[in-house]
Scaffold this motif. Structure first.
Motif, PDB file in Angstrom:
ATOM      1  N   GLY A 122       0.791  -1.220   0.000  1.00 65.98           N
ATOM      2  CA  GLY A 122       0.000   0.000   0.000  1.00 65.98           C
ATOM      3  C   GLY A 122       0.827   1.275   0.000  1.00 65.98           C
ATOM      4  N   HIS A 123       2.121   1.175  -0.230  1.00 65.93           N
ATOM      5  CA  HIS A 123       2.970   2.368  -0.252  1.00 65.93           C
ATOM      6  C   HIS A 123       2.894   3.104  -1.582  1.00 65.93           C
ATOM      7  CE1 HIS A 123       4.801   1.640   3.640  1.00 65.93           C
ATOM      8  NE2 HIS A 123       5.018   0.382   3.294  1.00 65.93           N
ATOM      9  N   ILE A 124       2.447   2.436  -2.625  1.00 69.52           N
ATOM     10  CA  ILE A 124       2.275   3.072  -3.923  1.00 69.52           C
ATOM     11  C   ILE A 124       1.004   2.538  -4.571  1.00 69.52           C
ATOM     12  CG2 ILE A 124       4.758   3.451  -4.354  1.00 69.52           C
ATOM     13  CD1 ILE A 124       4.663   0.950  -6.173  1.00 69.52           C
ATOM     14  N   THR A 125       0.537   3.242  -5.592  1.00 71.36           N
ATOM     15  CA  THR A 125      -0.529   2.782  -6.469  1.00 71.36           C
ATOM     16  C   THR A 125      -0.051   2.991  -7.901  1.00 71.36           C
ATOM     17  OG1 THR A 125      -1.627   4.940  -6.600  1.00 71.36           O
ATOM     18  CG2 THR A 125      -2.285   3.467  -4.787  1.00 71.36           C
ATOM     19  N   LEU A 126      -0.839   2.523  -8.847  1.00 68.13           N
ATOM     20  CA  LEU A 126      -0.435   2.702 -10.239  1.00 68.13           C
ATOM     21  C   LEU A 126      -0.367   4.173 -10.633  1.00 68.13           C
ATOM     22  CD1 LEU A 126      -2.362  -0.180 -12.074  1.00 68.13           C
ATOM     23  CD2 LEU A 126       0.041  -0.091 -11.407  1.00 68.13           C
ATOM     24  N   SER A 127      -1.048   5.030  -9.895  1.00 69.99           N
ATOM     25  CA  SER A 127      -1.028   6.467 -10.212  1.00 69.99           C
ATOM     26  C   SER A 127       0.020   7.227  -9.400  1.00 69.99           C
ATOM     27  CB  SER A 127      -2.412   7.076  -9.968  1.00 69.99           C
ATOM     28  OG  SER A 127      -2.817   6.885  -8.620  1.00 69.99           O
ATOM     29  N   ALA A 148      14.358   2.006  -6.667  1.00 66.99           N
ATOM     30  CA  ALA A 148      15.069   2.223  -5.404  1.00 66.99           C
ATOM     31  C   ALA A 148      14.217   3.048  -4.454  1.00 66.99           C
ATOM     32  CB  ALA A 148      16.404   2.910  -5.660  1.00 66.99           C
ATOM     33  N   ALA A 149      13.489   4.033  -5.013  1.00 69.28           N
ATOM     34  CA  ALA A 149      12.617   4.868  -4.186  1.00 69.28           C
ATOM     35  C   ALA A 149      11.477   4.035  -3.596  1.00 69.28           C
ATOM     36  CB  ALA A 149      12.063   6.022  -5.020  1.00 69.28           C
ATOM     37  N   VAL A 150      10.936   3.092  -4.382  1.00 71.78           N
ATOM     38  CA  VAL A 150       9.862   2.233  -3.881  1.00 71.78           C
ATOM     39  C   VAL A 150      10.387   1.327  -2.767  1.00 71.78           C
ATOM     40  CG1 VAL A 150       8.262   0.378  -4.474  1.00 71.78           C
ATOM     41  CG2 VAL A 150       8.601   2.298  -6.050  1.00 71.78           C
ATOM     42  N   ALA A 151      11.567   0.739  -2.955  1.00 74.23           N
ATOM     43  CA  ALA A 151      12.154  -0.116  -1.923  1.00 74.23           C
ATOM     44  C   ALA A 151      12.410   0.670  -0.648  1.00 74.23           C
ATOM     45  CB  ALA A 151      13.455  -0.729  -2.437  1.00 74.23           C
ATOM     46  N   ASP A 152      12.799   1.926  -0.774  1.00 77.54           N
ATOM     47  CA  ASP A 152      13.065   2.757   0.400  1.00 77.54           C
ATOM     48  C   ASP A 152      11.782   3.005   1.192  1.00 77.54           C
ATOM     49  OD1 ASP A 152      14.849   4.405   2.007  1.00 77.54           O
ATOM     50  OD2 ASP A 152      13.766   6.126   1.173  1.00 77.54           O
ATOM     51  N   ARG A 153      10.655   3.156   0.488  1.00 77.76           N
ATOM     52  CA  ARG A 153       9.382   3.352   1.178  1.00 77.76           C
ATOM     53  C   ARG A 153       8.971   2.105   1.973  1.00 77.76           C
ATOM     54  NH1 ARG A 153       5.367   6.597  -3.088  1.00 77.76           N
ATOM     55  NH2 ARG A 153       6.874   8.218  -3.707  1.00 77.76           N
ATOM     56  N   VAL A 154       9.279   0.933   1.457  1.00 77.92           N
ATOM     57  CA  VAL A 154       8.908  -0.313   2.139  1.00 77.92           C
ATOM     58  C   VAL A 154       9.825  -0.575   3.320  1.00 77.92           C
ATOM     59  CG1 VAL A 154       8.678  -2.819   1.882  1.00 77.92           C
ATOM     60  CG2 VAL A 154       7.891  -1.288   0.053  1.00 77.92           C
ATOM     61  N   GLY A 155      11.120  -0.332   3.148  1.00 81.20           N
ATOM     62  CA  GLY A 155      12.070  -0.572   4.220  1.00 81.20           C
ATOM     63  C   GLY A 155      12.813  -1.886   4.056  1.00 81.20           C
ATOM     64  N   ILE A 156      13.942  -1.986   4.735  1.00 82.81           N
ATOM     65  CA  ILE A 156      14.824  -3.150   4.580  1.00 82.81           C
ATOM     66  C   ILE A 156      14.127  -4.442   5.030  1.00 82.81           C
ATOM     67  CG2 ILE A 156      16.996  -4.188   5.318  1.00 82.81           C
ATOM     68  CD1 ILE A 156      18.107  -1.347   5.643  1.00 82.81           C
ATOM     69  N   ASP A 157      13.536  -4.438   6.221  1.00 83.43           N
ATOM     70  CA  ASP A 157      12.916  -5.657   6.741  1.00 83.43           C
ATOM     71  C   ASP A 157      11.746  -6.106   5.877  1.00 83.43           C
ATOM     72  OD1 ASP A 157      14.730  -5.688   8.807  1.00 83.43           O
ATOM     73  OD2 ASP A 157      13.407  -4.646  10.219  1.00 83.43           O
ATOM     74  N   GLY A 158      10.932  -5.142   5.451  1.00 81.98           N
ATOM     75  CA  GLY A 158       9.794  -5.479   4.601  1.00 81.98           C
ATOM     76  C   GLY A 158      10.244  -6.018   3.245  1.00 81.98           C
ATOM     77  N   HIS A 159      11.331  -5.465   2.733  1.00 81.03           N
ATOM     78  CA  HIS A 159      11.859  -5.905   1.442  1.00 81.03           C
ATOM     79  C   HIS A 159      12.330  -7.363   1.517  1.00 81.03           C
ATOM     80  CE1 HIS A 159      14.620  -4.782  -2.211  1.00 81.03           C
ATOM     81  NE2 HIS A 159      13.740  -5.712  -2.499  1.00 81.03           N
ATOM     82  N   ARG A 160      13.110  -7.665   2.544  1.00 84.85           N
ATOM     83  CA  ARG A 160      13.622  -9.027   2.698  1.00 84.85           C
ATOM     84  C   ARG A 160      12.480 -10.009   2.951  1.00 84.85           C
ATOM     85  NH1 ARG A 160      18.158  -9.274   7.015  1.00 84.85           N
ATOM     86  NH2 ARG A 160      16.409  -8.488   8.245  1.00 84.85           N
ATOM     87  N   GLU A 161      11.508  -9.612   3.742  1.00 85.40           N
ATOM     88  CA  GLU A 161      10.377 -10.502   4.028  1.00 85.40           C
ATOM     89  C   GLU A 161       9.575 -10.781   2.768  1.00 85.40           C
ATOM     90  OE1 GLU A 161       6.397 -11.737   4.551  1.00 85.40           O
ATOM     91  OE2 GLU A 161       6.895  -9.652   3.987  1.00 85.40           O
ATOM     92  N   PHE A 162       9.403  -9.795   1.911  1.00 86.01           N
ATOM     93  CA  PHE A 162       8.607  -9.994   0.702  1.00 86.01           C
ATOM     94  C   PHE A 162       9.294 -10.961  -0.260  1.00 86.01           C
ATOM     95  CE2 PHE A 162       7.164  -8.879  -3.588  1.00 86.01           C
ATOM     96  CZ  PHE A 162       5.790  -8.968  -3.426  1.00 86.01           C
ATOM     97  N   LEU A 163      10.601 -10.795  -0.466  1.00 91.39           N
ATOM     98  CA  LEU A 163      11.307 -11.701  -1.365  1.00 91.39           C
ATOM     99  C   LEU A 163      11.345 -13.116  -0.800  1.00 91.39           C
ATOM    100  CD1 LEU A 163      14.321  -9.537  -2.624  1.00 91.39           C
ATOM    101  CD2 LEU A 163      12.080  -9.913  -3.693  1.00 91.39           C
ATOM    102  N   THR A 164      11.426 -13.217   0.530  1.00 93.59           N
ATOM    103  CA  THR A 164      11.367 -14.541   1.159  1.00 93.59           C
ATOM    104  C   THR A 164      10.004 -15.175   0.944  1.00 93.59           C
ATOM    105  OG1 THR A 164      12.960 -13.851   2.851  1.00 93.59           O
ATOM    106  CG2 THR A 164      11.620 -15.801   3.331  1.00 93.59           C
ATOM    107  N   ARG A 165       8.960 -14.370   1.051  1.00 95.48           N
ATOM    108  CA  ARG A 165       7.592 -14.856   0.840  1.00 95.48           C
ATOM    109  C   ARG A 165       7.408 -15.392  -0.575  1.00 95.48           C
ATOM    110  NH1 ARG A 165       3.138 -10.393   0.894  1.00 95.48           N
ATOM    111  NH2 ARG A 165       4.624  -9.544   2.412  1.00 95.48           N
ATOM    112  N   LEU A 166       8.088 -14.771  -1.545  1.00 97.22           N
ATOM    113  CA  LEU A 166       7.993 -15.219  -2.932  1.00 97.22           C
ATOM    114  C   LEU A 166       8.900 -16.404  -3.238  1.00 97.22           C
ATOM    115  CD1 LEU A 166       7.793 -11.926  -5.047  1.00 97.22           C
ATOM    116  CD2 LEU A 166       5.956 -13.494  -4.464  1.00 97.22           C
ATOM    117  N   GLY A 167       9.665 -16.842  -2.242  1.00 97.99           N
ATOM    118  CA  GLY A 167      10.534 -17.997  -2.441  1.00 97.99           C
ATOM    119  C   GLY A 167      11.820 -17.700  -3.173  1.00 97.99           C
TER     120      GLY A 167
END
Length: 579
Positions: free
Chosen positions: A316-321, A362-381
């Motif tokens: 929910g940190h970004i939308t298509l717009s 990079a700007a989108v990853a910064d909005r999510v944060g380091i922990d959220g980024h790692r958790e998401f990629l882990t969730r995707l396997g």
């Protein structure tokens, strides 16, 4: 002692005379009875021999009868079939040549005679084995029927044949990395052949519980027709683009079934190794054993931008717009992050994807944060070892400690290495409604897939990602993979190849991830080209190499996969004119 024997004979003589004097008659054996017993014994002997000969006559002829086959059970492997029942691997009967050195009269003569049938025979090694004091020595495994007949005609004492099984692959290298191969003793070494052994076959064989009875065939998920196309396309691409290697995989987005997988250079499983003229093993040929689709990890470049944008959308940190600032490079930790052919202005999320903006992701990853980024990629396997039947799957690599600079570079595909297969599976989860389904090389129904599927992103996120992939397929780098009528969407990834721990500026690893038809994706195709020296129109990026490969694969295989082309819409139907 002699006198004692004489006395006994005398006593016996007197006893007989005494009995005769008393009227006792001693009967003598009847000669006719003796003859009858002899005749009966010979009749029984000949009846037994005749019955045995009849039994041998009614029994099927053995491949080789020079050894007691009951002591050496010839174990069969199950046939391997594709999803439509086409044969991929089977057993054929053959024989191997052995010697009993203790029965060999003249080793020199034996070597000379065998060399007339087998010109490539190693004279010194064979002579050494024949002169050994052992009871058994292999001389040559898996002879041809002609060689066996010629050696039998030589009539060499101490030489015999043992029946064996040899694995035969009718398609040769077509599905080498999927099917795998066996060793000289018919034990699986790679691919699904090794998987079969891991399911208990090897243990049963070791325990002597296997025999030559045909086993139930193993049916795979791959389509041999599509497999041939994929292998042909990547083989031609490697030659055309003067690349070090190339590969591709097609995954069913709804079931996780692998429909085709090819990695070149490859090899012929009928001849897994080759011997050079000097007698040494051809190591260059054996490099073809390496399956780069599932057994190797690579930094997948900008294909990871799809995962980064999906992460931002799902959180929910970004939308298509949404709009992110990509007007200037990012300086961080001594590094400068800039765009390749950047627009130097704020970009919408579809534009970030279309122009493959490193700064934007990079700007989108910064909005999510380091922990959220790692958790998401882990969730995707993408950060753990993939679960599938294929043996030897590589484990992804990632930084031991994630820092902000790691999160930034990983957002556009540098700093994390994954296998191409698990990248394709993760991309399938983004466009199939948000369900991650472990890949399989065995048939799997939609119901079975639904039972093991894990929801990893929201349904709305999946809808947005279908839009982004389709948008890039029509307006961005995915245009090179567009096939008219099949609504192809995708994303390129051009990464500097890591060599000895450093990025090589002039050597690329190019990949393209695609889905089709994007209105309701059924299949995901991932192609890659390793270190191409050229590409379409002289380019070396993924848009000039990996994307055209995807186009050729889809154009040739879509109809076989059951995807019908669509031209026009119901609101604006295409007018067909018959000339």
């Amino acid at each position: 002692m002699i006198s004692f024997i004489v006395r006994l004979r005398s006593r016996a003589h007197f006893t007989i005379r005494a009995k005769a004097n008393r009227g006792v008659l001693l009967s003598r054996p009847d000669p006719r009875r003796r003859i009858a017993l002899l005749i009966a014994g010979f009749v029984m002997l000949y009846v037994g021999v005749g019955a045995r000969l009849v039994q041998y006559g009614l029994t099927d002829t053995l491949t080789a009868g020079a050894i007691n086959v009951n002591q050496h059970t010839v174990a069969s492997r199950p046939d391997i079939l594709d999803r439509h029942g086409q044969l991929l691997a089977t057993d054929i009967n053959t024989v191997s040549l052995y010697a009993e050195p203790r029965k060999v009269i003249d080793a020199d003569e034996v070597v000379e005679k065998l060399a007339t049938v087998m010109p490539d025979l190693d004279w010194s090694e064979t002579h050494r084995r024949l002169k050994s004091k052992s009871a058994f020595q292999w001389l040559r495994r898996q002879l041809t029927p002609r060689q066996q007949a010629d050696i039998l005609a030589l009539g060499i004492p101490g030489i015999g044949f043992r029946p064996e099984k040899r694995r035969f692959y009718p398609g040769g290298p077509t599905a080498a990395h999927v099917v795998g191969h066996v060793n000289i003793d018919n034990l699986g070494l790679a691919g699904m052949e090794r998987y079969i052994d891991q399911q208990g076959y090897a243990d049963l064989r070791a325990a002597g519980l296997t025999n030559d009875t045909r086993m139930e065939p193993v049916r795979l998920s791959i389509d041999l027709r599509v497999q041939h196309i994929v292998r042909d396309v990547v083989q031609n691409a490697m030659t055309k683009y003067e690349a070090e290697a190339a590969g591709a995989v097609i995954v069913d987005a709804e079931t996780g079934e692998v429909l085709a997988m090819a990695s070149v250079p490859d090899y012929d499983p009928n001849q897994p190794s080759r011997t050079l003229a000097d007698g040494s093993i051809d190591r260059e040929y054996e490099k073809g054993w390496f399956n780069r689709v599932s057994n190797a990890t690579f930094e997948m470049g900008s294909t990871f931008k799809g995962f980064t944008l999906a992460m931002g959308l799902d959180a929910g940190h970004i939308t298509l717009s949404s709009v992110v600032d990509a007007s200037r490079p990012i300086r961080m930790g001594g590094f400068t992050i800039r765009d390749f052919r950047g627009k130097n202005r704020p970009l919408t999320i579809p534009e970030v994807f279309q122009y493959s903006s490193n700064i934007g992701t990079a700007a989108v990853a910064d909005r999510v944060g380091i922990d959220g980024h790692r958790e998401f990629l882990t969730r995707l396997g993408l950060l753990s070892k993939m679960e599938t039947e294929m043996p030897g799957v590589a484990t992804p690599t990632q930084p031991r400690t994630w820092k902000k600079i790691n999160s930034v570079t990983i957002s556009f595909g540098h700093g994390v290495a994954t296998t191409p297969l698990q990248t394709a599976v993760a991309a399938a989860a983004l466009i199939n409604g948000g369900n991650l389904i472990n890949p399989t090389f065995l048939p799997r129904s939609k119901d079975a897939a639904a039972e093991i599927a894990r929801a990893v992103v929201k349904d709305k996120t999946s809808n947005d990602m279908r839009f982004l992939y389709r948008w890039n397929g029509m307006n961005g780098s995915g245009r090179s993979a567009q096939v008219e009528g099949f609504d192809v969407g995708g994303k390129t990834g051009t990464a500097d190849k890591v060599i000895n721990g450093r990025y090589a500026k002039d050597i690329n690893f190019n990949a393209f991830i695609a889905g089709f038809p994007m209105a309701k994706p059924r299949y995901v195709v991932l192609t890659f080209v390793d270190a191409p020296k050229t590409g379409e129109n002289g380019g070396r990026t993924a848009a000039s190499t990996a994307a055209p490969i995807t186009k050729d694969i889809i154009a040739r295989s879509a109809a076989l996969l059951g995807v019908h082309p669509t031209f026009g819409t119901t609101d604006n139907p295409l007018q067909l004119v018959d000339y």
